[in-house]
Design an enzyme around this catalytic site. Structure first.
Site, PDB file in Angstrom:
ATOM      1  N   ASP A 158       0.894  -1.380  -0.074  1.00 40.27           N
ATOM      2  CA  ASP A 158      -0.043  -0.105   0.090  1.00 40.27           C
ATOM      3  C   ASP A 158       1.052   1.268   0.013  1.00 40.27           C
ATOM      4  O   ASP A 158       2.178   1.340   0.179  1.00 40.27           O
ATOM      5  CB  ASP A 158      -0.893   0.095   1.190  1.00 40.27           C
ATOM      6  CG  ASP A 158      -1.884  -1.054   1.087  1.00 40.27           C
ATOM      7  OD1 ASP A 158      -2.068  -1.918   0.408  1.00 40.27           O
ATOM      8  OD2 ASP A 158      -2.579  -1.098   2.211  1.00 40.27           O
TER       9      ASP A 158
ATOM     10  N   GLN B 286      -0.698   7.180  -5.813  1.00 43.84           N
ATOM     11  CA  GLN B 286      -1.848   7.937  -5.482  1.00 43.84           C
ATOM     12  C   GLN B 286      -2.044   8.995  -6.410  1.00 43.84           C
ATOM     13  O   GLN B 286      -1.203   9.754  -6.585  1.00 43.84           O
ATOM     14  CB  GLN B 286      -1.572   8.506  -3.921  1.00 43.84           C
ATOM     15  CG  GLN B 286      -1.783   7.473  -2.999  1.00 43.84           C
ATOM     16  CD  GLN B 286      -0.848   7.877  -1.868  1.00 43.84           C
ATOM     17  OE1 GLN B 286       0.227   8.406  -1.975  1.00 43.84           O
ATOM     18  NE2 GLN B 286      -1.400   7.321  -0.485  1.00 43.84           N
TER      19      GLN B 286
ATOM     20  N   ARG C  61      -0.666  -0.372  -8.587  1.00 42.52           N
ATOM     21  CA  ARG C  61      -2.051  -0.131  -8.517  1.00 42.52           C
ATOM     22  C   ARG C  61      -2.220   1.326  -8.467  1.00 42.52           C
ATOM     23  O   ARG C  61      -1.574   1.971  -7.734  1.00 42.52           O
ATOM     24  CB  ARG C  61      -2.414  -0.771  -7.163  1.00 42.52           C
ATOM     25  CG  ARG C  61      -3.773  -0.417  -6.596  1.00 42.52           C
ATOM     26  CD  ARG C  61      -3.921  -0.598  -5.162  1.00 42.52           C
ATOM     27  NE  ARG C  61      -3.633  -1.785  -4.535  1.00 42.52           N
ATOM     28  CZ  ARG C  61      -3.084  -2.218  -3.201  1.00 42.52           C
ATOM     29  NH1 ARG C  61      -3.005  -1.116  -2.457  1.00 42.52           N
ATOM     30  NH2 ARG C  61      -3.020  -3.209  -3.035  1.00 42.52           N
TER      31      ARG C  61
ATOM     32  N   GLY D  62      -6.334   8.045  -3.755  1.00 35.37           N
ATOM     33  CA  GLY D  62      -5.358   8.822  -2.597  1.00 35.37           C
ATOM     34  C   GLY D  62      -6.291   8.802  -1.263  1.00 35.37           C
ATOM     35  O   GLY D  62      -7.196   9.638  -1.523  1.00 35.37           O
ATOM     36  N   ALA D  63      -6.234   8.433  -0.191  1.00 32.43           N
ATOM     37  CA  ALA D  63      -6.969   8.230   0.768  1.00 32.43           C
ATOM     38  C   ALA D  63      -6.483   9.185   1.981  1.00 32.43           C
ATOM     39  O   ALA D  63      -7.064   9.348   2.772  1.00 32.43           O
ATOM     40  CB  ALA D  63      -7.117   6.924   1.503  1.00 32.43           C
TER      41      ALA D  63
ATOM     42  N   GLU E  35     -16.209   7.680   5.551  1.00 32.31           N
ATOM     43  CA  GLU E  35     -15.704   8.316   4.274  1.00 32.31           C
ATOM     44  C   GLU E  35     -17.040   8.472   3.373  1.00 32.31           C
ATOM     45  O   GLU E  35     -16.987   9.046   2.233  1.00 32.31           O
ATOM     46  CB  GLU E  35     -14.524   7.405   3.515  1.00 32.31           C
ATOM     47  CG  GLU E  35     -14.868   6.355   2.917  1.00 32.31           C
ATOM     48  CD  GLU E  35     -13.763   5.286   2.604  1.00 32.31           C
ATOM     49  OE1 GLU E  35     -12.458   5.948   2.726  1.00 32.31           O
ATOM     50  OE2 GLU E  35     -13.734   4.373   2.084  1.00 32.31           O
TER      51      GLU E  35
HETATM   52  P1  FAD Z   1     -14.784   7.700  -5.182  1.00 32.64           P
HETATM   53  O1  FAD Z   1     -14.616   9.060  -5.683  1.00 32.64           O
HETATM   54  O2  FAD Z   1     -14.791   7.277  -3.427  1.00 32.64           O
HETATM   55  O3  FAD Z   1     -16.067   7.039  -5.473  1.00 32.64           O
HETATM   56  C1  FAD Z   1     -16.352   7.202  -7.086  1.00 32.64           C
HETATM   57  C2  FAD Z   1     -17.796   6.484  -7.576  1.00 32.64           C
HETATM   58  O4  FAD Z   1     -17.477   5.190  -6.980  1.00 32.64           O
HETATM   59  C3  FAD Z   1     -18.924   7.089  -6.736  1.00 32.64           C
HETATM   60  O5  FAD Z   1     -19.406   8.263  -7.394  1.00 32.64           O
HETATM   61  C4  FAD Z   1     -19.723   5.864  -7.188  1.00 32.64           C
HETATM   62  O6  FAD Z   1     -20.328   5.861  -8.205  1.00 32.64           O
HETATM   63  C5  FAD Z   1     -18.909   4.620  -6.965  1.00 32.64           C
HETATM   64  N1  FAD Z   1     -18.705   4.317  -5.219  1.00 32.64           N
HETATM   65  C6  FAD Z   1     -17.829   4.596  -4.656  1.00 32.64           C
HETATM   66  N2  FAD Z   1     -17.981   3.994  -3.204  1.00 32.64           N
HETATM   67  C7  FAD Z   1     -19.470   3.323  -3.412  1.00 32.64           C
HETATM   68  C8  FAD Z   1     -20.075   2.664  -2.424  1.00 32.64           C
HETATM   69  N3  FAD Z   1     -19.813   2.565  -1.213  1.00 32.64           N
HETATM   70  N4  FAD Z   1     -21.455   2.286  -2.879  1.00 32.64           N
HETATM   71  C9  FAD Z   1     -21.532   2.507  -4.284  1.00 32.64           C
HETATM   72  N5  FAD Z   1     -20.825   3.209  -5.002  1.00 32.64           N
HETATM   73  C10 FAD Z   1     -19.541   3.468  -4.758  1.00 32.64           C
HETATM   74  N6  FAD Z   1      -5.643   4.621  -0.841  1.00 32.64           N
HETATM   75  C11 FAD Z   1      -4.346   4.942  -0.684  1.00 32.64           C
HETATM   76  O7  FAD Z   1      -3.968   6.220  -0.245  1.00 32.64           O
HETATM   77  N7  FAD Z   1      -3.401   4.041  -0.493  1.00 32.64           N
HETATM   78  C12 FAD Z   1      -3.505   2.613  -0.857  1.00 32.64           C
HETATM   79  O8  FAD Z   1      -2.796   1.873  -0.420  1.00 32.64           O
HETATM   80  C13 FAD Z   1      -4.758   2.223  -1.061  1.00 32.64           C
HETATM   81  N8  FAD Z   1      -5.140   0.777  -1.375  1.00 32.64           N
HETATM   82  C14 FAD Z   1      -6.363   0.681  -2.046  1.00 32.64           C
HETATM   83  C15 FAD Z   1      -6.796  -0.672  -2.318  1.00 32.64           C
HETATM   84  C16 FAD Z   1      -7.720  -0.800  -3.218  1.00 32.64           C
HETATM   85  C17 FAD Z   1      -8.171  -2.255  -3.378  1.00 32.64           C
HETATM   86  C18 FAD Z   1      -8.947   0.201  -3.219  1.00 32.64           C
HETATM   87  C19 FAD Z   1     -10.088  -0.154  -3.797  1.00 32.64           C
HETATM   88  C20 FAD Z   1      -8.641   1.575  -2.571  1.00 32.64           C
HETATM   89  C21 FAD Z   1      -7.260   1.956  -2.119  1.00 32.64           C
HETATM   90  N9  FAD Z   1      -7.217   3.040  -1.558  1.00 32.64           N
HETATM   91  C22 FAD Z   1      -5.956   3.530  -1.070  1.00 32.64           C
HETATM   92  C23 FAD Z   1      -8.151   3.983  -1.274  1.00 32.64           C
HETATM   93  C24 FAD Z   1      -8.380   5.174  -2.563  1.00 32.64           C
HETATM   94  O9  FAD Z   1      -7.321   6.113  -2.442  1.00 32.64           O
HETATM   95  C25 FAD Z   1      -9.799   5.660  -2.314  1.00 32.64           C
HETATM   96  O10 FAD Z   1      -9.684   6.457  -1.234  1.00 32.64           O
HETATM   97  C26 FAD Z   1     -10.728   4.914  -2.432  1.00 32.64           C
HETATM   98  O11 FAD Z   1     -10.750   4.066  -3.102  1.00 32.64           O
HETATM   99  C27 FAD Z   1     -12.103   5.727  -2.880  1.00 32.64           C
HETATM  100  O12 FAD Z   1     -11.970   6.475  -4.005  1.00 32.64           O
HETATM  101  P2  FAD Z   1     -12.713   5.749  -5.264  1.00 32.64           P
HETATM  102  O13 FAD Z   1     -11.759   5.575  -6.519  1.00 32.64           O
HETATM  103  O14 FAD Z   1     -13.077   4.151  -4.823  1.00 32.64           O
HETATM  104  O15 FAD Z   1     -13.725   6.681  -5.975  1.00 32.64           O
END
Ligand code: FAD
Length: 279
Positions: A107, A137, A158, A162-163, A264
């Site tokens: 990660d 990220q 991957r 970015g979280a 979140e």
């Molecule tokens: P978002 O902007 O949250 O959502 C975009 C769209 O996706 C929404 O408008 C909706 O249509 C759909 N959606 C999202 N969530 C939902 C829900 N609960 N129900 C229905 N529809 C939904 N971050 C890091 O900083 N470091 C890491 O190492 C890291 N590893 C990750 C590994 C994986 C496998 C994943 C999936 C995420 C990881 N993240 C990590 C988190 C990432 O940075 C995001 O914060 C997180 O994935 C939310 O962004 P998103 O791209 O899903 O889109």
């Protein structure tokens, strides 16, 4: 014991229960990346204990036919204690993955750790011939240059939005800017790499865009989503022929991970309330 309400996002407290989850997901065509919950250790013994647990986990995965991988966190492997502690622990995990034929992801955490994480990844990915993958990220302004640097490094990348909250000087803080950076970074990955691209997002628009890029440039990609988020879509994509990996955390440190998921997104909070009041 994990309450049912948190069990949507966490695969169980023990590896045995987590393996049950992997089996069920695999039956639905969804592969699983297991992450032992734990982060920001300031005691080397805690990091060493998690390394030992990962080594056992990799051995146990290797002894099965399950479609499972692991993902580690730099701060779980001691990056807050010292870059050397992290590098050594990361190496031990990747060595075990190599020995047992199981792929290891790393990660990415806050921006203070990006350089040390990428350095360790690059060294290990070259040494272990691509048996390791790294998260990057899109919200960080530096990421495009990092992807350039990683263009000929074996292994997988991957891309996530970015979280972590980072300051404006180093990160895009507007959602639209992050989405735009994500698309540019993803296109760059498809242009530069033959494969090993993971779309770590639940965003349907970005997954469609990855499909378009695959059609244009030919590189293979996989979709990665979190356990408990859009699981119907995970199964649908898998049935539609996409390679789908679900990131599933497990372990007894589940509470903070669960509350992060609830904070979140309002849908997740609603789910939690419904589970408590039974509607
Ligand atoms: P978002 O902007 O949250 O959502 C975009 C769209 O996706 C929404 O408008 C909706 O249509 C759909 N959606 C999202 N969530 C939902 C829900 N609960 N129900 C229905 N529809 C939904 N971050 C890091 O900083 N470091 C890491 O190492 C890291 N590893 C990750 C590994 C994986 C496998 C994943 C999936 C995420 C990881 N993240 C990590 C988190 C990432 O940075 C995001 O914060 C997180 O994935 C939310 O962004 P998103 O791209 O899903 O889109």
């Amino acid at each position: 014991m994990i309450p049912p309400i948190a069990g949507r996002f966490v695969a169980g407290e023990t590896p045995a229960v987590a393996f049950d989850h992997v089996r069920a997901a695999n039956d639905d065509g969804v592969k699983v990346i297991l992450n032992l919950l734990g982060e920001h250790y300031d005691d080397a013994a805690d990091a060493a204990a998690d390394v030992d647990a990962y080594v056992d986990l990799l051995r146990d995965i290797g002894a099965t036919t399950l479609d499972a991988r692991v993902s580690v966190k730099p701060s779980q492997l001691g990056i807050d204690i010292g870059d050397d502690v992290f590098r050594e622990n990361f190496r031990r995990v990747v060595e075990a993955g190599d020995e047992h034929g199981v792929f290891v992801w790393c990660d990415m955490e806050d921006a203070d750790t990006t350089d040390a994480t990428l350095d360790a990844f690059e060294t290990l990915a070259r040494e272990f011939d691509g048996g390791v993958g790294q998260c990057v990220q899109a919200n960080l302004r530096r990421t495009r240059a990092d992807l350039d640097r990683l263009a000929d490094v074996p292994g997988k990348i991957r891309l996530v939005k970015g979280a972590y909250d980072e300051p404006e000087e180093i990160a895009y803080t507007d959602k639209a800017d992050v989405n735009e950076a994500y698309r540019e970074d993803l296109e760059f990955l498809f242009k530069m790499r033959d494969g090993g691209i993971a779309v770590g997002s639940h965003d349907p628009k970005l997954i469609s865009f990855a499909r378009e890029l695959h059609a244009e440039y030919g590189a293979d990609f996989e979709v990665q989503m979190l356990m408990g988020v859009r699981e119907d879509e995970q199964r649908r994509l898998a049935a539609d022929g996409e390679e789908v990996w679900q990131y599933a955390p497990y372990g007894d440190k589940w509470a903070s991970y669960f509350y992060r998921r609830v904070r979140e997104r309002k849908e997740n909070a609603l789910f939690a309330v419904r589970a408590v009041v039974g509607v």
